[in-house]
Design a protein around this motif. Structure first.
Motif, short mmCIF file in Angstrom:
data_model
loop_
_atom_site.label_atom_id
_atom_site.label_comp_id
_atom_site.label_asym_id
_atom_site.label_seq_id
_atom_site.Cartn_x
_atom_site.Cartn_y
_atom_site.Cartn_z
N SER A 5 22.35 -73.68 -9.90
CA SER A 5 22.34 -73.10 -11.25
C SER A 5 23.70 -72.50 -11.57
CB SER A 5 21.26 -72.03 -11.35
OG SER A 5 21.61 -70.92 -10.54
N GLY A 6 24.10 -72.56 -12.80
CA GLY A 6 25.39 -72.00 -13.20
C GLY A 6 25.70 -72.38 -14.63
N CYS A 7 26.87 -71.97 -15.11
CA CYS A 7 27.23 -72.24 -16.49
C CYS A 7 28.43 -73.18 -16.54
CB CYS A 7 27.59 -70.94 -17.21
SG CYS A 7 26.23 -69.78 -17.25
N VAL A 8 28.41 -74.09 -17.48
CA VAL A 8 29.51 -75.03 -17.66
C VAL A 8 29.85 -75.02 -19.15
CG1 VAL A 8 30.25 -77.43 -17.43
CG2 VAL A 8 28.68 -76.46 -15.77
N CYS A 9 31.14 -75.14 -19.47
CA CYS A 9 31.52 -75.19 -20.89
C CYS A 9 31.14 -76.56 -21.47
CB CYS A 9 33.02 -74.98 -21.05
SG CYS A 9 33.49 -73.24 -20.89
N PRO A 10 30.74 -76.59 -22.74
CA PRO A 10 30.45 -77.87 -23.39
C PRO A 10 31.68 -78.78 -23.40
CG PRO A 10 29.79 -76.02 -24.77
CD PRO A 10 30.55 -75.44 -23.62
N GLU A 11 31.45 -80.06 -23.53
CA GLU A 11 32.51 -81.07 -23.61
C GLU A 11 33.59 -80.62 -24.59
OE1 GLU A 11 33.64 -84.98 -22.31
OE2 GLU A 11 31.75 -84.00 -21.88
N GLY A 12 34.87 -80.69 -24.16
CA GLY A 12 35.97 -80.40 -25.10
C GLY A 12 36.36 -78.93 -25.17
N LEU A 13 35.58 -78.05 -24.50
CA LEU A 13 35.94 -76.63 -24.49
C LEU A 13 36.34 -76.22 -23.07
CD1 LEU A 13 33.21 -74.99 -26.78
CD2 LEU A 13 35.49 -75.77 -27.39
N PHE A 14 37.06 -75.11 -22.97
CA PHE A 14 37.59 -74.68 -21.67
C PHE A 14 37.15 -73.26 -21.35
CE2 PHE A 14 40.33 -77.97 -23.25
CZ PHE A 14 40.70 -78.70 -22.12
N ASP A 15 36.95 -73.00 -20.05
CA ASP A 15 36.57 -71.67 -19.57
C ASP A 15 37.77 -70.73 -19.76
OD1 ASP A 15 35.95 -69.44 -18.09
OD2 ASP A 15 35.24 -70.53 -16.34
N ASP A 16 37.59 -69.61 -20.44
CA ASP A 16 38.73 -68.71 -20.69
C ASP A 16 38.90 -67.66 -19.59
OD1 ASP A 16 36.71 -66.94 -21.11
OD2 ASP A 16 37.30 -66.36 -23.14
N GLY A 17 38.13 -67.76 -18.50
CA GLY A 17 38.27 -66.82 -17.39
C GLY A 17 37.57 -65.50 -17.62
N LYS A 18 37.00 -65.32 -18.82
CA LYS A 18 36.30 -64.07 -19.13
C LYS A 18 34.83 -64.33 -19.47
CE LYS A 18 39.82 -62.99 -22.02
NZ LYS A 18 40.63 -62.30 -23.02
N GLY A 19 34.36 -65.52 -19.08
CA GLY A 19 32.95 -65.83 -19.32
C GLY A 19 32.71 -66.53 -20.65
N GLY A 20 33.78 -66.87 -21.38
CA GLY A 20 33.61 -67.54 -22.67
C GLY A 20 34.17 -68.95 -22.63
N ASP A 26 43.36 -72.07 -27.69
CA ASP A 26 43.06 -70.64 -27.51
C ASP A 26 43.03 -70.22 -26.03
OD1 ASP A 26 42.79 -70.25 -30.26
OD2 ASP A 26 40.73 -71.01 -30.22
N CYS A 27 43.49 -71.10 -25.14
CA CYS A 27 43.47 -70.77 -23.71
C CYS A 27 44.45 -69.63 -23.41
CB CYS A 27 43.86 -71.98 -22.86
SG CYS A 27 42.55 -73.19 -22.72
N PRO A 28 44.04 -68.65 -22.57
CA PRO A 28 44.95 -67.55 -22.21
C PRO A 28 45.91 -68.00 -21.11
CG PRO A 28 42.85 -67.25 -21.13
CD PRO A 28 42.71 -68.51 -21.95
N GLN A 52 51.31 -70.37 -24.76
CA GLN A 52 50.90 -71.48 -25.64
C GLN A 52 49.94 -72.40 -24.88
OE1 GLN A 52 54.65 -73.29 -26.60
NE2 GLN A 52 55.06 -71.91 -28.30
N LYS A 53 48.71 -72.52 -25.37
CA LYS A 53 47.70 -73.43 -24.77
C LYS A 53 47.56 -73.24 -23.26
CE LYS A 53 48.34 -77.18 -28.10
NZ LYS A 53 48.71 -78.59 -28.26
N GLY A 54 47.60 -71.99 -22.81
CA GLY A 54 47.40 -71.73 -21.37
C GLY A 54 48.65 -71.85 -20.52
N ASP A 55 49.79 -72.23 -21.13
CA ASP A 55 51.05 -72.32 -20.38
C ASP A 55 52.09 -71.41 -21.01
OD1 ASP A 55 50.55 -74.11 -18.30
OD2 ASP A 55 50.69 -75.83 -19.65
#
Length: 324
Positions: A5-20, A26-28, A52-55
Protein backbone atom coordinates in the motif's frame (compact mmCIF):
# COMPACT_ATOMS: atom_id res chain seq x y z
CA UNK A 1 5.03 -10.52 -6.00
CA UNK A 2 2.69 -8.89 -3.53
CA UNK A 3 0.81 -5.61 -3.23
CA UNK A 4 2.28 -2.82 -1.11
CA UNK A 5 0.00 0.00 0.00
CA UNK A 6 1.19 3.53 -0.68
CA UNK A 7 0.61 6.68 -2.69
CA UNK A 8 1.67 7.38 -6.25
CA UNK A 9 1.25 10.61 -8.22
CA UNK A 10 -1.13 10.46 -11.19
CA UNK A 11 0.35 10.19 -14.69
CA UNK A 12 2.15 13.41 -15.70
CA UNK A 13 2.51 14.79 -12.15
CA UNK A 14 5.55 14.68 -9.87
CA UNK A 15 6.05 14.13 -6.13
CA UNK A 16 7.06 17.49 -4.61
CA UNK A 17 8.74 15.88 -1.57
CA UNK A 18 6.12 17.33 0.78
CA UNK A 19 3.36 14.81 0.15
CA UNK A 20 1.81 16.65 -2.81
CA UNK A 21 1.76 16.15 -6.58
CA UNK A 22 2.72 19.00 -8.90
CA UNK A 23 3.35 19.68 -12.57
CA UNK A 24 6.99 19.66 -13.71
CA UNK A 25 7.15 23.46 -13.88
CA UNK A 26 6.24 23.61 -10.17
CA UNK A 27 8.92 21.15 -8.96
CA UNK A 28 11.01 22.46 -6.02
CA UNK A 29 14.82 22.44 -5.87
CA UNK A 30 16.99 21.39 -2.93
CA UNK A 31 20.25 22.92 -1.67
CA UNK A 32 22.01 22.03 1.61
CA UNK A 33 19.00 19.96 2.73
CA UNK A 34 16.60 22.89 2.23
CA UNK A 35 13.73 23.01 -0.27
CA UNK A 36 13.20 26.01 -2.55
CA UNK A 37 10.12 26.82 -4.65
CA UNK A 38 10.29 27.49 -8.42
CA UNK A 39 11.55 31.01 -9.10
CA UNK A 40 13.37 31.31 -5.74
CA UNK A 41 16.96 32.52 -5.92
CA UNK A 42 20.03 31.70 -3.82
CA UNK A 43 23.57 33.09 -3.92
CA UNK A 44 26.51 30.71 -4.27
CA UNK A 45 29.85 32.56 -4.05
CA UNK A 46 29.31 35.53 -6.37
CA UNK A 47 26.74 33.77 -8.58
CA UNK A 48 22.94 33.75 -8.40
CA UNK A 49 21.06 30.50 -8.94
CA UNK A 50 17.34 30.34 -9.80
CA UNK A 51 15.13 27.29 -9.24
CA UNK A 52 13.57 26.16 -12.54
CA UNK A 53 11.59 22.89 -12.96
CA UNK A 54 13.45 21.20 -10.10
CA UNK A 55 16.93 22.21 -11.33
CA UNK A 56 19.19 25.15 -10.52
CA UNK A 57 20.09 27.57 -13.29
CA UNK A 58 23.11 29.63 -12.25
CA UNK A 59 24.99 32.64 -13.60
CA UNK A 60 28.60 31.83 -14.52
CA UNK A 61 30.53 34.84 -13.18
CA UNK A 62 34.13 34.23 -12.10
CA UNK A 63 34.47 34.93 -8.37
CA UNK A 64 37.22 36.35 -6.18
CA UNK A 65 39.37 33.72 -4.49
CA UNK A 66 39.82 34.05 -0.72
CA UNK A 67 42.63 32.73 1.45
CA UNK A 68 42.26 32.96 5.21
CA UNK A 69 45.01 32.88 7.84
CA UNK A 70 43.80 33.01 11.42
CA UNK A 71 44.56 32.21 15.04
CA UNK A 72 47.61 30.14 15.83
CA UNK A 73 48.68 28.95 12.39
CA UNK A 74 45.42 27.93 10.66
CA UNK A 75 45.25 28.28 6.89
CA UNK A 76 42.39 27.88 4.41
CA UNK A 77 43.80 28.11 0.88
CA UNK A 78 42.15 29.76 -2.13
CA UNK A 79 40.93 26.30 -3.15
CA UNK A 80 39.52 25.50 0.30
CA UNK A 81 42.24 23.24 1.74
CA UNK A 82 42.34 23.47 5.54
CA UNK A 83 45.70 22.87 7.31
CA UNK A 84 47.80 23.98 10.29
CA UNK A 85 51.38 25.23 10.20
CA UNK A 86 53.22 26.68 13.21
CA UNK A 87 56.42 28.24 11.92
CA UNK A 88 58.24 31.12 13.60
CA UNK A 89 59.65 33.16 10.70
CA UNK A 90 58.54 35.25 7.72
CA UNK A 91 56.72 33.23 5.06
CA UNK A 92 55.28 33.91 1.59
CA UNK A 93 51.51 33.85 2.04
CA UNK A 94 50.93 34.38 -1.67
CA UNK A 95 52.69 35.97 -4.64
CA UNK A 96 52.63 35.90 -8.41
CA UNK A 97 56.42 35.54 -8.70
CA UNK A 98 56.19 31.81 -9.46
CA UNK A 99 58.16 29.61 -11.80
CA UNK A 100 61.63 30.67 -12.92
CA UNK A 101 63.86 33.01 -10.95
CA UNK A 102 63.47 35.94 -13.38
CA UNK A 103 59.69 35.73 -13.72
CA UNK A 104 58.07 39.10 -13.21
CA UNK A 105 55.16 39.57 -10.86
CA UNK A 106 53.11 42.42 -9.52
CA UNK A 107 52.72 41.55 -5.83
CA UNK A 108 53.91 39.53 -2.88
CA UNK A 109 52.29 39.16 0.56
CA UNK A 110 54.52 38.06 3.45
CA UNK A 111 53.29 36.95 6.87
CA UNK A 112 55.57 37.22 9.91
CA UNK A 113 54.69 34.54 12.45
CA UNK A 114 55.76 34.76 16.09
CA UNK A 115 55.10 32.52 19.12
CA UNK A 116 51.85 33.30 20.92
CA UNK A 117 51.53 31.69 24.34
CA UNK A 118 54.05 29.33 25.93
CA UNK A 119 53.20 26.09 24.07
CA UNK A 120 55.16 26.96 20.90
CA UNK A 121 52.28 27.72 18.53
CA UNK A 122 52.64 30.84 16.37
CA UNK A 123 50.34 33.65 15.28
CA UNK A 124 50.63 36.11 12.40
CA UNK A 125 52.05 39.32 13.93
CA UNK A 126 52.78 41.38 10.84
CA UNK A 127 51.67 41.29 7.22
CA UNK A 128 53.76 42.91 4.51
CA UNK A 129 52.38 43.65 1.06
CA UNK A 130 54.79 44.41 -1.75
CA UNK A 131 53.03 46.10 -4.68
CA UNK A 132 55.34 47.14 -7.50
CA UNK A 133 57.22 50.08 -5.98
CA UNK A 134 55.73 50.48 -2.52
CA UNK A 135 55.25 48.10 0.35
CA UNK A 136 52.79 48.32 3.23
CA UNK A 137 53.41 46.86 6.63
CA UNK A 138 50.83 46.16 9.30
CA UNK A 139 52.09 45.14 12.69
CA UNK A 140 50.21 44.75 15.92
CA UNK A 141 47.63 47.52 15.56
CA UNK A 142 49.73 49.87 13.43
CA UNK A 143 49.87 50.47 9.71
CA UNK A 144 52.75 52.10 7.89
CA UNK A 145 53.88 52.57 4.32
CA UNK A 146 57.45 52.16 3.13
CA UNK A 147 58.58 53.39 -0.30
CA UNK A 148 60.81 51.15 -2.39
CA UNK A 149 62.30 52.21 -5.68
CA UNK A 150 62.03 49.40 -8.23
CA UNK A 151 59.27 48.03 -10.43
CA UNK A 152 56.10 49.67 -11.72
CA UNK A 153 53.88 51.53 -9.31
CA UNK A 154 50.57 49.92 -8.40
CA UNK A 155 47.84 52.18 -7.04
CA UNK A 156 46.06 51.13 -3.86
CA UNK A 157 43.53 52.42 -1.34
CA UNK A 158 43.04 51.64 2.32
CA UNK A 159 39.89 52.09 4.38
CA UNK A 160 38.38 50.83 7.60
CA UNK A 161 35.18 48.79 7.46
CA UNK A 162 33.80 47.89 10.89
CA UNK A 163 36.50 45.89 12.72
CA UNK A 164 38.60 45.49 9.59
CA UNK A 165 41.31 47.40 7.76
CA UNK A 166 40.88 46.84 4.01
CA UNK A 167 43.65 47.46 1.47
CA UNK A 168 42.64 47.21 -2.17
CA UNK A 169 45.09 47.48 -5.05
CA UNK A 170 44.47 48.25 -8.72
CA UNK A 171 46.10 44.93 -9.74
CA UNK A 172 43.20 42.92 -8.26
CA UNK A 173 44.70 42.15 -4.84
CA UNK A 174 42.74 42.86 -1.66
CA UNK A 175 43.79 42.32 1.94
CA UNK A 176 41.39 42.42 4.89
CA UNK A 177 42.83 42.41 8.42
CA UNK A 178 41.00 42.44 11.75
CA UNK A 179 44.02 44.16 13.45
CA UNK A 180 44.44 41.01 15.58
CA UNK A 181 45.22 37.54 14.19
CA UNK A 182 42.89 37.11 11.20
CA UNK A 183 43.87 37.99 7.63
CA UNK A 184 41.85 37.47 4.44
CA UNK A 185 43.60 37.74 1.08
CA UNK A 186 41.29 38.14 -1.93
CA UNK A 187 42.39 37.84 -5.55
CA UNK A 188 40.50 38.42 -8.79
CA UNK A 189 40.00 35.36 -11.07
CA UNK A 190 42.82 36.65 -13.37
CA UNK A 191 45.27 35.12 -10.88
CA UNK A 192 43.83 31.58 -11.15
CA UNK A 193 46.72 29.12 -11.33
CA UNK A 194 49.31 31.94 -11.34
CA UNK A 195 50.07 32.30 -7.62
CA UNK A 196 52.10 30.29 -5.12
CA UNK A 197 52.85 30.28 -1.38
CA UNK A 198 51.11 29.10 1.79
CA UNK A 199 47.71 30.02 0.26
CA UNK A 200 48.11 27.51 -2.58
CA UNK A 201 47.86 28.04 -6.34
CA UNK A 202 44.18 29.07 -6.83
CA UNK A 203 43.45 26.59 -9.66
CA UNK A 204 40.17 25.26 -8.17
CA UNK A 205 41.89 21.99 -7.17
CA UNK A 206 42.78 21.57 -3.50
CA UNK A 207 44.79 18.35 -3.93
CA UNK A 208 47.83 20.17 -5.40
CA UNK A 209 47.90 23.12 -2.98
CA UNK A 210 50.99 21.81 -1.15
CA UNK A 211 53.34 22.88 -3.97
CA UNK A 212 56.73 23.86 -2.54
CA UNK A 213 58.93 26.76 -3.59
CA UNK A 214 60.81 24.42 -6.02
CA UNK A 215 57.52 23.36 -7.60
CA UNK A 216 57.39 19.90 -6.02
CA UNK A 217 54.15 18.37 -4.74
CA UNK A 218 54.24 17.64 -0.99
CA UNK A 219 51.77 15.71 1.15
CA UNK A 220 53.22 16.95 4.43
CA UNK A 221 52.12 20.42 5.64
CA UNK A 222 55.38 20.97 7.56
CA UNK A 223 57.69 20.34 4.56
CA UNK A 224 55.43 22.48 2.37
CA UNK A 225 55.33 25.34 4.91
CA UNK A 226 59.09 25.26 5.56
CA UNK A 227 59.80 25.68 1.84
CA UNK A 228 58.09 29.11 1.86
CA UNK A 229 60.16 30.71 4.63
CA UNK A 230 61.88 33.96 3.65
CA UNK A 231 65.11 33.44 5.56
CA UNK A 232 67.28 30.33 5.66
CA UNK A 233 68.35 31.42 9.18
CA UNK A 234 64.94 30.41 10.61
CA UNK A 235 64.77 26.85 11.91
CA UNK A 236 62.51 24.38 10.11
CA UNK A 237 59.36 23.20 11.88
CA UNK A 238 59.88 19.50 12.60
CA UNK A 239 56.78 18.48 14.52
CA UNK A 240 53.15 19.48 14.78
CA UNK A 241 52.42 21.12 18.14
CA UNK A 242 49.44 19.80 20.11
CA UNK A 243 48.87 22.50 22.76
CA UNK A 244 46.08 20.57 24.55
CA UNK A 245 48.59 17.77 25.25
CA UNK A 246 51.11 20.31 26.56
CA UNK A 247 48.46 22.07 28.73
CA UNK A 248 45.96 19.29 29.59
CA UNK A 249 44.37 21.39 32.37
CA UNK A 250 43.10 23.81 29.71
CA UNK A 251 41.56 21.16 27.48
CA UNK A 252 38.15 20.78 29.13
CA UNK A 253 37.73 24.57 29.34
CA UNK A 254 38.65 24.87 25.64
CA UNK A 255 36.20 22.14 24.59
CA UNK A 256 33.40 23.68 26.67
CA UNK A 257 33.93 27.19 25.22
CA UNK A 258 34.35 26.01 21.63
CA UNK A 259 31.25 23.81 21.74
CA UNK A 260 29.29 26.91 20.65
CA UNK A 261 30.46 26.12 17.08
CA UNK A 262 28.66 22.75 17.21
CA UNK A 263 25.67 24.06 19.15
CA UNK A 264 22.14 25.17 18.18
CA UNK A 265 23.48 28.74 17.82
CA UNK A 266 25.14 27.77 14.53
CA UNK A 267 22.62 25.10 13.50
CA UNK A 268 21.53 27.01 10.38
CA UNK A 269 25.14 26.85 9.13
CA UNK A 270 26.07 23.23 9.88
CA UNK A 271 24.71 21.85 6.58
CA UNK A 272 26.47 24.60 4.62
CA UNK A 273 29.93 24.70 6.23
CA UNK A 274 31.38 21.70 8.06
CA UNK A 275 31.98 22.86 11.67
CA UNK A 276 34.49 20.09 12.54
CA UNK A 277 37.78 21.67 11.37
CA UNK A 278 36.74 25.03 12.88
CA UNK A 279 35.86 23.38 16.20
CA UNK A 280 39.21 21.55 16.28
CA UNK A 281 41.08 24.77 15.43
CA UNK A 282 39.17 26.58 18.19
CA UNK A 283 40.11 23.97 20.83
CA UNK A 284 43.74 24.10 19.63
CA UNK A 285 43.79 27.92 19.99
CA UNK A 286 41.97 28.03 23.31
CA UNK A 287 44.51 25.57 24.75
CA UNK A 288 47.50 27.42 23.33
CA UNK A 289 46.75 31.06 24.19
CA UNK A 290 47.84 31.04 27.81
CA UNK A 291 49.72 34.32 28.16
CA UNK A 292 46.90 36.85 28.17
CA UNK A 293 44.37 37.18 25.38
CA UNK A 294 42.76 33.77 26.10
CA UNK A 295 39.39 35.04 25.06
CA UNK A 296 40.75 36.86 22.03
CA UNK A 297 42.04 33.57 20.60
CA UNK A 298 38.72 31.84 21.28
CA UNK A 299 36.76 34.75 19.78
CA UNK A 300 38.92 34.85 16.63
CA UNK A 301 38.37 31.11 16.15
CA UNK A 302 34.57 31.36 16.44
CA UNK A 303 34.55 34.48 14.26
CA UNK A 304 36.41 32.51 11.56
CA UNK A 305 33.56 29.98 11.43
CA UNK A 306 30.93 32.74 11.52
CA UNK A 307 32.68 34.42 8.58
CA UNK A 308 32.51 31.23 6.48
CA UNK A 309 28.83 30.86 7.44
CA UNK A 310 28.10 34.40 6.25
CA UNK A 311 29.82 33.60 2.94
CA UNK A 312 27.48 30.59 2.62
CA UNK A 313 24.42 32.83 3.21
CA UNK A 314 23.90 31.65 6.81
CA UNK A 315 24.00 34.75 9.00
CA UNK A 316 24.51 33.85 12.66
CA UNK A 317 24.27 36.35 15.51
CA UNK A 318 26.51 34.65 18.06
CA UNK A 319 28.18 37.50 19.97
CA UNK A 320 26.49 38.35 23.31
CA UNK A 321 27.48 40.58 26.25
CA UNK A 322 29.03 37.43 27.79
CA UNK A 323 30.61 35.97 24.64
CA UNK A 324 33.17 38.07 22.76
Amino acid sequence: AECVSGCVCPEGLFDDGKGGCVQEKDCPCSHNNQQYSPGEKITVDCNTCTCQKGDWSCTKDLCYGTCMIYGSGHYITFDGKFYDFDGSCEYVATQDFCGDKNSSGSFSIITENVPCGTTGVTCSKAIKIFLGVSSDTQCNKDYKEIQRDNGDDVKYWNRTVGLYLVIEASNGVMLIWDKKTTVFIKLTPDYKGKVCGLCGNFDDKSNNDFTTRNGLQETNALKFGNSWKQSSMCPDVTEEIKPCDVKPHRKSWAEKECSIIRSEVFKICHSKVDPTPFYEACVHDACSCDSGGDCECFCSAVAAYAQECTKAQACVFWRTPDIC
